[in-house]
Design an enzyme around this catalytic site. Structure first.
Site, PDB file in Angstrom:
ATOM      1  N   SER A 180       1.011  -1.255  -0.011  1.00 25.31           N
ATOM      2  CA  SER A 180      -0.177  -0.073   0.131  1.00 25.31           C
ATOM      3  C   SER A 180       0.711   1.354  -0.144  1.00 25.31           C
ATOM      4  CB  SER A 180      -0.977   0.019   1.203  1.00 25.31           C
ATOM      5  OG  SER A 180      -0.122  -0.243   2.465  1.00 25.31           O
ATOM      6  N   HIS A 208      -5.365  -3.793  -2.365  1.00 26.41           N
ATOM      7  CA  HIS A 208      -4.968  -2.701  -3.708  1.00 26.41           C
ATOM      8  C   HIS A 208      -4.682  -3.536  -4.923  1.00 26.41           C
ATOM      9  CE1 HIS A 208      -4.433   0.471  -0.787  1.00 26.41           C
ATOM     10  NE2 HIS A 208      -3.790  -0.400  -0.034  1.00 26.41           N
ATOM     11  N   LYS A 243     -11.877   0.442  -1.959  1.00 30.22           N
ATOM     12  CA  LYS A 243     -10.905   0.980  -2.870  1.00 30.22           C
ATOM     13  C   LYS A 243     -11.528   0.820  -4.463  1.00 30.22           C
ATOM     14  CE  LYS A 243      -7.259   0.163   0.445  1.00 30.22           C
ATOM     15  NZ  LYS A 243      -8.146  -0.474   1.364  1.00 30.22           N
TER      16      LYS A 243
END
Length: 397
Positions: A180, A208, A243
């Site tokens: 990250s 992610h 995300k």
């Protein structure tokens, strides 16, 4: 010393070290632009990698989901599990190529709950030194023997696997798929090979990676799919829905046995009110959009490549990242904070990341790119970075 006096002393020390964190107030979830404390800024600090947090279809799905209730009213195992949760879990299992999935309130809770359910004091957990805080805290809370290896260092990993094998008990290897703060990918194929050799279980945090990368068969599945790993090779996959999916919450995906086990033993799942139905509906709509609109991932890849070409041309201190996370490591906290302030004065919101989030001496600007950014947005950012970094002496004039 009173509690307040002790706390104020600790806070004063953090301010003196230039490590005090400030909360910014936005008027709504940011697209490429947002109003921050009343001023419009171009945002390069959001994890909304595909621009779905502000997509009309996702917002409409959340509104429709709220018709099922403002909240789930209880934990999943009491009476808080709704049909929208079932549909979301089935969709996640399908797009990740796993037998089943289980939703959690956050990625932090998913990681802690899974590690603590799977491991005890007789077991071992082997972790990359740059793992996310949730994996680190899960290792601590589980009580398992905790062994850490140098970042993405396969020799260091094998040495720790040998130590775990000598001690006995089950061994779990936990890594981020995409890191990250550095934006680099774990060498998952090689890690999986070592896990097989030493009979260890591999857990990959896809916070992610989910939604923005994958394989031809499973384009949303994340870095595990990109590395060609099957369910047997990467049996425990965590992904977040806040995300790339632009909503909130998280999931664990894996075998039916794993999901049944976590349903029985993962305390943050058992003892937490279920995900709000509006959030589940929005997340489901977002995943379906990513699945049906591959051009979203394509635009993000184009923007990443465009930014990197421009950064290289200008001589910016770029890190080797092919992901949406593009850190510029400047080292000094004072320089990073000063550059971030100057960027904000020029109309850009960029994350300034300092210890303890990153190791001492590696303070950085964490630039995140989105499919929603235009080439002109990136050009503006690059121009501002060049001017400011020259001004503070990081770049030559």
């Amino acid at each position: 010393m009173t509690l307040d006096a002790a706390l104020k002393q600790r806070l004063a020390e953090r301010r003196q070290q230039n490590l005090y964190r400030e909360v910014k107030t936005l008027d709504r979830a940011p697209g490429p632009r947002a109003r921050v404390d009343g001023r419009e800024l171009l945002v390069f600090s959001s994890n909304d990698y595909l621009g779905l947090a502000s997509r009309a279809e996702v917002i409409a799905a959340q509104r429709a989901g709220a018709e099922c209730g403002a909240g789930a009213t209880a934990s999943h195992l009491v009476n808080g599990h709704l049909d929208i949760h079932r549909r979301l879990q089935q969709c996640i299992a399908d797009v990740t190529g796993r037998e089943a999935a289980l939703v959690f309130s956050s990625g932090y809770m998913a990681n802690i709950g899974t590690i603590c359910a799977l491991l005890g004091r007789a077991d071992n957990i082997v972790s990359d030194r740059l793992n996310h805080a949730s994996l680190i805290d899960g290792a601590r809370l589980s009580g398992a023997n905790s062994l850490r290896f140098a970042h993405n260092d396969l020799t260091s990993l094998e040495r720790q696997l040998q130590r775990a094998a000598t001690r006995g008990g089950a061994t779990l290897v936990a890594v981020d798929g995409v890191y990250s703060m550095d934006g680099d990918l774990a060498p998952l194929a090689e890690i999986a090979r070592l896990c097989t050799e030493y009979s260890a279980w591999l857990m990959v945090d896809e916070a992610h990676g989910f939604g923005v990368m994958g394989s031809e068969a499973h384009p949303l599945a994340g870095s595990c799919a990109l590395a060609g790993l099957s369910q047997d090779q990467a049996p425990i996959v965590m992904g977040t829905l806040g995300k790339a999916a632009g909503n909130a919450g998280a999931f664990i995906a894996g075998s039916r046995a794993l999901i049944d086990f976590l349903t029985q033993f993962a305390r943050p799942y058992i003892y937490t009110t279920g995900m709000a139905p509006a959030v589940a509906a929005g997340a489901l709509a977002a995943i379906e959009l990513i699945r049906d609109e591959p051009q979203l991932q394509g635009r993000l890849r184009v923007n990443i490549a465009y930014f990197r070409r421009g950064a290289v041309r200008l001589g910016l201190p770029l890190q080797p990242s092919a992901s949406a996370i593009q850190p510029l490591v400047l080292g000094c906290e004072n320089i990073v904070m000063g550059v971030a302030r100057k960027l904000q004065e020029r109309g850009f919101l960029v994350g300034a990341i300092r210890p303890p989030t990153v190791p001492q001496g590696s303070a950085r600007l964490r630039i995140t790119l989105s499919a929603a950014h235009r080439a002109e947005d990136i050009d503006e950012l690059l121009g501002a970075l060049q001017a400011i970094l020259q001004e503070v002496g990081v770049l030559d004039q």
